[in-house]
Design an enzyme around this catalytic site. Sequence first.
Site, PDB file in Angstrom:
ATOM      1  N   LYS A  93      -4.256  26.362  18.731  1.00 49.53           N
ATOM      2  CA  LYS A  93      -4.295  26.188  17.284  1.00 49.53           C
ATOM      3  C   LYS A  93      -3.380  25.043  16.846  1.00 49.53           C
ATOM      4  O   LYS A  93      -2.645  25.141  15.872  1.00 49.53           O
ATOM      5  CB  LYS A  93      -3.912  27.484  16.585  1.00 49.53           C
ATOM      6  CG  LYS A  93      -4.841  28.635  16.973  1.00 49.53           C
ATOM      7  CD  LYS A  93      -4.693  29.818  16.091  1.00 49.53           C
ATOM      8  CE  LYS A  93      -5.593  30.964  16.440  1.00 49.53           C
ATOM      9  NZ  LYS A  93      -6.917  30.670  16.899  1.00 49.53           N
ATOM     10  N   CYS A  94      -3.483  23.945  17.550  1.00 50.46           N
ATOM     11  CA  CYS A  94      -2.610  22.783  17.354  1.00 50.46           C
ATOM     12  C   CYS A  94      -3.464  21.584  16.942  1.00 50.46           C
ATOM     13  O   CYS A  94      -4.646  21.509  17.284  1.00 50.46           O
ATOM     14  CB  CYS A  94      -1.898  22.502  18.683  1.00 50.46           C
ATOM     15  SG  CYS A  94      -0.879  21.019  18.722  1.00 50.46           S
ATOM     16  N   GLY A  95      -2.884  20.661  16.251  1.00 47.96           N
ATOM     17  CA  GLY A  95      -3.595  19.435  15.909  1.00 47.96           C
ATOM     18  C   GLY A  95      -4.049  18.668  17.134  1.00 47.96           C
ATOM     19  O   GLY A  95      -5.004  17.882  17.072  1.00 47.96           O
TER      20      GLY A  95
END
Length: 158
Positions: free
Chosen positions: A34-36
């Site tokens: 759930k990271c850029g």
Amino acid sequence: MDIYQHTITLNNGEQVKLDKYKGKVLLIVNTASKCGFTPQYDGLESLYKKYKDQGVEILGFPCDQFGHQEPGSNDDIAQFCSLNFGVTFPLSEKTEVNGPNTNPLFADLKTQAPGILGTKRIKWNFTKFLINQEGRVLKRYAPTVKPAEIEKDIAALL
């Protein structure tokens, strides 16, 4: 000093001694779902598919130490990576890359390839370490470095 003395636990619970990878080029990455930078899974899988038959292995180490961006269980992470990015390279169980419970492999990686100004901390998800066929860490890449930008370094080792 090489990394082959370490044993890792894959997300399915299997224990793997890293000496299994002697003679191969390794790219070790701390990851998060759930990271850029999560779309880098696509680039990592592309590199893996292109070079795995030439002796390249990619090992992903899901980590929840940065902004709680890897909240799921080992099964959740494996399913997410497979369904969303078609990941076929090995993923470890969730691991810590900083602090008192740092995975010993990452302690070695950070010592052999410190960051900017000699820092040993990993600053964010998708920090990458390139290891040669003798198990020595050659280079550390910042999270902003896309997998495609590492391809030339991998190809040079083959």
